[in-house]
Design a protein around this motif. Structure first.
Motif, PDB file in Angstrom:
ATOM      1  N   ARG A  59     -38.319   0.854   2.605  1.00 32.29           N
ATOM      2  CA  ARG A  59     -37.173   1.388   3.343  1.00 32.29           C
ATOM      3  C   ARG A  59     -36.460   0.257   4.077  1.00 32.29           C
ATOM      4  NH1 ARG A  59     -38.465   5.547   7.531  1.00 32.29           N
ATOM      5  NH2 ARG A  59     -36.279   5.125   8.070  1.00 32.29           N
ATOM      6  N   ARG A  60     -35.167   0.166   3.934  1.00 38.54           N
ATOM      7  CA  ARG A  60     -34.408  -0.911   4.565  1.00 38.54           C
ATOM      8  C   ARG A  60     -33.702  -0.402   5.814  1.00 38.54           C
ATOM      9  NH1 ARG A  60     -36.772  -3.700   1.492  1.00 38.54           N
ATOM     10  NH2 ARG A  60     -37.346  -4.410   3.518  1.00 38.54           N
ATOM     11  N   PRO A  61     -33.435  -1.183   6.840  1.00 37.21           N
ATOM     12  CA  PRO A  61     -34.087  -2.475   7.057  1.00 37.21           C
ATOM     13  C   PRO A  61     -35.497  -2.268   7.597  1.00 37.21           C
ATOM     14  CG  PRO A  61     -32.617  -1.978   8.867  1.00 37.21           C
ATOM     15  CD  PRO A  61     -32.505  -0.844   7.926  1.00 37.21           C
ATOM     16  N   THR A  62     -36.360  -3.207   7.287  1.00 41.54           N
ATOM     17  CA  THR A  62     -37.752  -3.058   7.688  1.00 41.54           C
ATOM     18  C   THR A  62     -38.020  -3.715   9.033  1.00 41.54           C
ATOM     19  OG1 THR A  62     -38.320  -3.133   5.350  1.00 41.54           O
ATOM     20  CG2 THR A  62     -40.133  -3.347   6.935  1.00 41.54           C
ATOM     21  N   THR A  63     -37.633  -4.995   9.145  1.00 43.34           N
ATOM     22  CA  THR A  63     -37.966  -5.732  10.357  1.00 43.34           C
ATOM     23  C   THR A  63     -36.891  -5.503  11.420  1.00 43.34           C
ATOM     24  OG1 THR A  63     -38.897  -7.369   8.876  1.00 43.34           O
ATOM     25  CG2 THR A  63     -38.668  -7.999  11.190  1.00 43.34           C
ATOM     26  N   GLY A  64     -37.302  -4.961  12.563  1.00 40.46           N
ATOM     27  CA  GLY A  64     -36.334  -4.654  13.629  1.00 40.46           C
ATOM     28  C   GLY A  64     -36.367  -5.663  14.756  1.00 40.46           C
ATOM     29  N   ALA A 108     -37.072 -15.396  -7.219  1.00 42.72           N
ATOM     30  CA  ALA A 108     -36.700 -16.114  -8.440  1.00 42.72           C
ATOM     31  C   ALA A 108     -37.439 -15.520  -9.637  1.00 42.72           C
ATOM     32  CB  ALA A 108     -37.018 -17.594  -8.293  1.00 42.72           C
ATOM     33  N   ASP A 109     -38.605 -14.900  -9.400  1.00 41.66           N
ATOM     34  CA  ASP A 109     -39.374 -14.308 -10.506  1.00 41.66           C
ATOM     35  C   ASP A 109     -38.638 -13.133 -11.145  1.00 41.66           C
ATOM     36  OD1 ASP A 109     -39.935 -13.147  -7.838  1.00 41.66           O
ATOM     37  OD2 ASP A 109     -41.064 -11.668  -9.021  1.00 41.66           O
ATOM     38  N   ARG A 110     -37.652 -12.583 -10.417  1.00 38.92           N
ATOM     39  CA  ARG A 110     -36.905 -11.468 -11.003  1.00 38.92           C
ATOM     40  C   ARG A 110     -35.881 -11.942 -12.029  1.00 38.92           C
ATOM     41  NH1 ARG A 110     -37.431  -6.484  -8.057  1.00 38.92           N
ATOM     42  NH2 ARG A 110     -38.203  -6.795  -5.948  1.00 38.92           N
ATOM     43  N   THR A 151     -40.685 -17.655  -4.790  1.00 44.98           N
ATOM     44  CA  THR A 151     -41.182 -16.340  -5.195  1.00 44.98           C
ATOM     45  C   THR A 151     -42.254 -15.966  -4.172  1.00 44.98           C
ATOM     46  OG1 THR A 151     -40.799 -16.886  -7.508  1.00 44.98           O
ATOM     47  CG2 THR A 151     -42.272 -15.043  -7.061  1.00 44.98           C
ATOM     48  N   ALA A 152     -41.951 -14.955  -3.399  1.00 43.04           N
ATOM     49  CA  ALA A 152     -42.872 -14.620  -2.303  1.00 43.04           C
ATOM     50  C   ALA A 152     -44.119 -13.908  -2.805  1.00 43.04           C
ATOM     51  CB  ALA A 152     -42.150 -13.760  -1.275  1.00 43.04           C
ATOM     52  N   VAL A 153     -43.988 -13.249  -3.971  1.00 41.45           N
ATOM     53  CA  VAL A 153     -45.122 -12.448  -4.429  1.00 41.45           C
ATOM     54  C   VAL A 153     -46.165 -13.280  -5.182  1.00 41.45           C
ATOM     55  CG1 VAL A 153     -43.918 -10.238  -4.475  1.00 41.45           C
ATOM     56  CG2 VAL A 153     -43.788 -11.752  -6.468  1.00 41.45           C
ATOM     57  N   ALA A 186     -30.164 -11.453   4.469  1.00 38.86           N
ATOM     58  CA  ALA A 186     -29.794 -10.044   4.353  1.00 38.86           C
ATOM     59  C   ALA A 186     -31.050  -9.186   4.210  1.00 38.86           C
ATOM     60  CB  ALA A 186     -28.890  -9.859   3.136  1.00 38.86           C
ATOM     61  N   THR A 187     -30.878  -7.912   4.419  1.00 44.49           N
ATOM     62  CA  THR A 187     -32.037  -7.017   4.301  1.00 44.49           C
ATOM     63  C   THR A 187     -32.541  -6.995   2.848  1.00 44.49           C
ATOM     64  OG1 THR A 187     -32.852  -4.805   4.767  1.00 44.49           O
ATOM     65  CG2 THR A 187     -30.599  -4.943   3.946  1.00 44.49           C
ATOM     66  N   GLY A 188     -33.845  -6.998   2.736  1.00 45.22           N
ATOM     67  CA  GLY A 188     -34.449  -6.924   1.409  1.00 45.22           C
ATOM     68  C   GLY A 188     -34.481  -8.235   0.658  1.00 45.22           C
ATOM     69  N   SER A 189     -34.004  -9.332   1.265  1.00 46.84           N
ATOM     70  CA  SER A 189     -34.003 -10.609   0.545  1.00 46.84           C
ATOM     71  C   SER A 189     -35.418 -11.167   0.450  1.00 46.84           C
ATOM     72  CB  SER A 189     -33.069 -11.608   1.235  1.00 46.84           C
ATOM     73  OG  SER A 189     -33.446 -11.773   2.593  1.00 46.84           O
ATOM     74  N   GLY A 190     -36.303 -10.688   1.331  1.00 44.68           N
ATOM     75  CA  GLY A 190     -37.700 -11.109   1.246  1.00 44.68           C
ATOM     76  C   GLY A 190     -38.136 -12.025   2.367  1.00 44.68           C
ATOM     77  N   LYS A 191     -37.503 -11.922   3.520  1.00 49.14           N
ATOM     78  CA  LYS A 191     -37.869 -12.777   4.663  1.00 49.14           C
ATOM     79  C   LYS A 191     -39.299 -12.517   5.101  1.00 49.14           C
ATOM     80  CE  LYS A 191     -34.512 -10.991   7.071  1.00 49.14           C
ATOM     81  NZ  LYS A 191     -33.919 -10.135   6.010  1.00 49.14           N
ATOM     82  N   SER A 192     -39.614 -11.213   5.284  1.00 47.57           N
ATOM     83  CA  SER A 192     -40.963 -10.882   5.752  1.00 47.57           C
ATOM     84  C   SER A 192     -41.992 -11.254   4.689  1.00 47.57           C
ATOM     85  CB  SER A 192     -41.052  -9.393   6.074  1.00 47.57           C
ATOM     86  OG  SER A 192     -40.099  -9.079   7.059  1.00 47.57           O
ATOM     87  N   SER A 193     -41.610 -11.083   3.426  1.00 50.04           N
ATOM     88  CA  SER A 193     -42.550 -11.440   2.356  1.00 50.04           C
ATOM     89  C   SER A 193     -42.821 -12.950   2.380  1.00 50.04           C
ATOM     90  CB  SER A 193     -41.973 -11.043   1.002  1.00 50.04           C
ATOM     91  OG  SER A 193     -41.688  -9.666   0.990  1.00 50.04           O
ATOM     92  N   LEU A 194     -41.774 -13.743   2.582  1.00 47.93           N
ATOM     93  CA  LEU A 194     -41.957 -15.203   2.653  1.00 47.93           C
ATOM     94  C   LEU A 194     -42.773 -15.585   3.885  1.00 47.93           C
ATOM     95  CD1 LEU A 194     -38.492 -16.699   1.627  1.00 47.93           C
ATOM     96  CD2 LEU A 194     -40.692 -17.050   0.472  1.00 47.93           C
TER      97      LEU A 194
HETATM   98  N1  LIG Z   1     -40.473  -9.582  -7.142  1.00 53.58           N
HETATM   99  C1  LIG Z   1     -40.323 -10.002  -5.913  1.00 53.58           C
HETATM  100  N2  LIG Z   1     -40.199  -9.117  -4.913  1.00 53.58           N
HETATM  101  C2  LIG Z   1     -40.047  -9.554  -3.665  1.00 53.58           C
HETATM  102  C3  LIG Z   1     -40.014 -10.928  -3.365  1.00 53.58           C
HETATM  103  N3  LIG Z   1     -39.853 -11.069  -2.047  1.00 53.58           N
HETATM  104  C4  LIG Z   1     -39.779  -9.815  -1.530  1.00 53.58           C
HETATM  105  N4  LIG Z   1     -39.889  -8.921  -2.500  1.00 53.58           N
HETATM  106  C5  LIG Z   1     -39.819  -7.466  -2.295  1.00 53.58           C
HETATM  107  O1  LIG Z   1     -38.566  -7.145  -1.747  1.00 53.58           O
HETATM  108  C6  LIG Z   1     -38.687  -6.074  -0.826  1.00 53.58           C
HETATM  109  C7  LIG Z   1     -38.176  -6.475   0.507  1.00 53.58           C
HETATM  110  O2  LIG Z   1     -38.940  -7.498   1.074  1.00 53.58           O
HETATM  111  P1  LIG Z   1     -39.046  -7.780   2.619  1.00 53.58           P
HETATM  112  O3  LIG Z   1     -39.884  -8.967   2.755  1.00 53.58           O
HETATM  113  O4  LIG Z   1     -39.372  -6.574   3.397  1.00 53.58           O
HETATM  114  O5  LIG Z   1     -37.536  -8.143   2.894  1.00 53.58           O
HETATM  115  P2  LIG Z   1     -36.914  -8.504   4.287  1.00 53.58           P
HETATM  116  O6  LIG Z   1     -35.914  -9.599   4.026  1.00 53.58           O
HETATM  117  O7  LIG Z   1     -37.923  -8.818   5.295  1.00 53.58           O
HETATM  118  O8  LIG Z   1     -36.120  -7.206   4.685  1.00 53.58           O
HETATM  119  P3  LIG Z   1     -35.724  -6.673   6.144  1.00 53.58           P
HETATM  120  O9  LIG Z   1     -36.888  -6.772   7.005  1.00 53.58           O
HETATM  121  O10 LIG Z   1     -35.244  -5.300   5.924  1.00 53.58           O
HETATM  122  O11 LIG Z   1     -34.607  -7.539   6.598  1.00 53.58           O
HETATM  123  C8  LIG Z   1     -40.169  -5.737  -0.780  1.00 53.58           C
HETATM  124  O12 LIG Z   1     -40.409  -4.636  -1.611  1.00 53.58           O
HETATM  125  C9  LIG Z   1     -40.830  -6.970  -1.325  1.00 53.58           C
HETATM  126  O13 LIG Z   1     -42.079  -6.684  -1.975  1.00 53.58           O
HETATM  127  C10 LIG Z   1     -40.159 -11.866  -4.454  1.00 53.58           C
HETATM  128  O14 LIG Z   1     -40.124 -13.049  -4.281  1.00 53.58           O
HETATM  129  N5  LIG Z   1     -40.316 -11.334  -5.702  1.00 53.58           N
END
Ligand SMILES: Nc1nc2c(ncn2[C@@H]2O[C@H](COP(=O)(O)OP(=O)(O)OP(=O)(O)O)[C@@H](O)[C@H]2O)c(=O)[nH]1
Ligand SMILES: [Mg+2]
Length: 555
Positions: free
Chosen positions: A90-95, A205-207, A238-240, A67-75
């Motif tokens: 801003r959601r969704p980020t990755t198009g 998971a860090d949240r 934890t992506a961060v 789902a959007t914001g789950s952290g796919k791009s961060s991972l």
């Molecule tokens: N604390 C914390 N924040 C995270 C983690 N992973 C992602 N985030 C935050 O969550 C927000 C969304 O992360 P994205 O990686 O853009 O999420 P996404 O799944 O790619 O979202 P879309 O591209 O919209 O589908 C960002 O502000 C990230 O910094 C994590 O593991 N821990």
């Protein structure tokens, strides 16, 4: 404890190719017999699998989906250790999908062309600065997908397309939305046949307070079990935090090293397709073929429509007509010949070509009466019945396919029947020897009577003229001329009386003979126009059933 992809049993590439070929054979066998919409997934599979196998087997394409914001791009960035895919607030980020390739890009490029990742969104993770750090992931092609729960409908379509092509999917969920219905019902459940190439991560998971993490993981595991994904690897990430993806990286390293994901993915695809097709084939005994009773009824109906009874009646009548013409009393024979021959009225010669072979050339149309509405509908019913008896116990759309095949050439049947009747040697003799002998005998006795009559007339004439009348020789008490006249007449009647039942009996035999030949001829029409198409469908069914068994992996 590190939770690596267990992956299930190894998939042998040769077995996989055998199974795929079987799906191909299935599609060939059912072509034209089953509704196309039921076959779309199998066609897609054959096309995709063929291409995937032809492309690099050294690469493993892994998608991050969620789902959007789950952290796919961060991972994605954390695994690549670079900021490649923008992470947004801003959601969704990755198009559109982004790709990162570990190892040389060359081999992966064709794979990414096929998957449809634009060149400007492809990155390479091969840096001289890394030394050997990343070599364990060589062969990995990681994709960052758009979100599937997007306000942008196009994102979802793109995700669905890509999920059909990748080798392994990492489902990324977060503590807030891991129980969302959409991810479970629309996606995870659909992937239950791809357990071996599915991995779920609870990101962010860090949240959660550390003590909460196991509880949430247990809850998520329960949901996954309900989705049919029992036993799929489940990790907290934890992506961060750089150490928050260690386990996930280790899992990916073993997956890439194994080089099984693409094969397992395709095996899962075949399982899914075979399962969806399973209701199209049935038990071994089904589809035994047209039975004797149905075939007999069909031949009977064809004979009716072909006017066989009318022709055989004409054969019997023609035999009697011709026999009477040849053996009857000579003085009335000529009058008989004026009446038309019953067979010629139907434009049927009665005998075949001079060689005795059935005529091969096109034969002129007969004047056998057209079938009545009742005969036509009887034929329709017989065709339907023979199809139902032959294919009624087949599963799904097959009975309709058999009936369709049985009726497919019905339009040609009337002409074919007419040709069959016209081409049949009805074996009605023109002048057999015994007719000629009887005919000669009739002439003899008639001439005897005529001679007697002439003699008597001559005697009376001489008498009337007062001329001396030569003595008529006597036979006993009766004068010879009278004996000749009466004897000749009586003998003629006698010969006719003896001949008539013999002719009647021979005419009946000629009728039966013609009936047998005509029945065989119309049966041939049924064989060619009805039974052969029916058998072709049944053969297709048997081929399809065998192919699907092989495709299912059963030997
Ligand atoms: N604390 C914390 N924040 C995270 C983690 N992973 C992602 N985030 C935050 O969550 C927000 C969304 O992360 P994205 O990686 O853009 O999420 P996404 O799944 O790619 O979202 P879309 O591209 O919209 O589908 C960002 O502000 C990230 O910094 C994590 O593991 N821990
Ligand atoms: Mg993103």
């Amino acid at each position: 404890m590190r939770e690596a992809l267990r992956g299930g049993p190894r998939v042998d590439p040769d077995d996989l190719i055998t199974r795929l070929d079987a799906v191909r054979r299935f599609l060939t066998a059912v072509d034209g017999h089953l509704p196309d919409e039921r076959l779309v997934p199998a066609h897609t599979l054959v096309e995709r699998a063929g291409t995937r196998l032809a492309l690099s087997r050294d690469h493993t394409v892994v998608a991050l989906a969620g789902a959007t914001g789950s952290g796919k791009s961060s991972l994605f960035n954390a695994l690549a250790r670079l900021d490649l895919s923008p992470v947004g607030v801003r959601r969704p980020t990755t198009g559109v999908a982004h790709a990162c390739v570990w190892g040389p890009l060359d081999g992966a490029n064709r794979l990414l062309d096929w998957i449809g990742v634009l060149p400007r969104h492809r990155f390479i993770r091969e840096s001289a600065l890394d030394g050997d750090d990343e070599s364990a992931l060589h062969g990995l092609v990681l994709l960052d997908l758009p979100d599937f729960d997007s306000v942008q409908h196009a994102h979802r379509l793109e995700v669905d397309r890509l999920l059909g092509l990748v080798d392994l999917v990492i489902w990324v969920v977060d503590p807030q939305k891991y129980a969302d219905r959409l991810v479970h019902t629309a996606y995870l459940r659909e992937f239950h046949r791809h357990r071996d190439v599915t991995l779920v991560v609870l990101n962010q998971a860090d949240r959660l307070p550390p003590a909460e993490v196991p509880r949430v993981l247990d809850d998520l595991r329960r949901l996954l079990d309900a989705d049919g994904l029992t036993g799929v690897p489940l990790l907290a990430t934890t992506a961060v935090d750089p150490s928050g993806t260690t386990e996930l990286r280790a899992s990916l390293e073993s997956t890439v090293a194994e080089r099984q994901a693409s094969l397992r993915r395709l095996a899962g695809d075949i399982d899914t397709v075979v399962e969806r097709l399973a209701d199209l084939v049935g038990p071994e005994s089904a589809g035994a073929g047209p039975d004797a009773a149905g075939t007999r009824a069909l031949t009977g109906a064809l004979a009716g429509a072909a006017g066989v009874p009318a022709v055989t009646t004409a054969v019997e009548a023609a035999y009697r007509h011709r026999a009477a013409g040849a053996t009857g009393w000579p003085l009335v024979r000529g009058w008989r010949r004026l009446r038309p021959d019953p067979l010629r009225r139907l434009h049927l010669p009665g005998t075949g070509s001079p060689s005795g072979e059935p005529a091969e050339q096109p034969v002129a149309a007969t004047s056998v009466p057209d079938p009545t509405a009742a005969q036509r509908s009887a034929l329709g019913l017989a065709v339907r019945a023979v199809a139902e008896r032959a294919g009624g116990d087949l599963p799904g759309p097959w009975p309709a396919a058999v009936t369709g095949a049985a009726r497919s050439r019905l339009g040609d049947v009337p002409d074919a029947l007419d040709r069959a009747v016209a081409g049949t040697d009805l074996d009605v003799p023109e002048r057999p020897l015994w007719w000629r002998l009887v005919g000669a005998l009739q002439w003899l006795v008639t001439l005897t009577a005529v001679a007697g009559l002439a003699w008597l007339v001559l005697g009376y004439a001489l008498n009337a003229l007062g001329l001396p009348d030569p003595d008529e020789p006597m036979v006993g008490e009766v004068p010879l001329p009278t004996l000749l006249l009466l004897g000749g007449l009586l003998a003629g009647l006698l010969v006719a009386a003896v001949t008539r039942p013999v002719v009647r009996w021979a005419a009946r035999r000629a009728r039966l003979r013609a009936e047998r030949r005509l029945t065989a001829a119309v049966a041939g029409v049924g064989e060619e126009h009805v039974l052969t198409p029916v058998r072709a469908v049944l053969t297709s069914y048997a081929d399809a059933r065998d192919a699907l068994r092989v495709a299912a992996g059963k030997k």
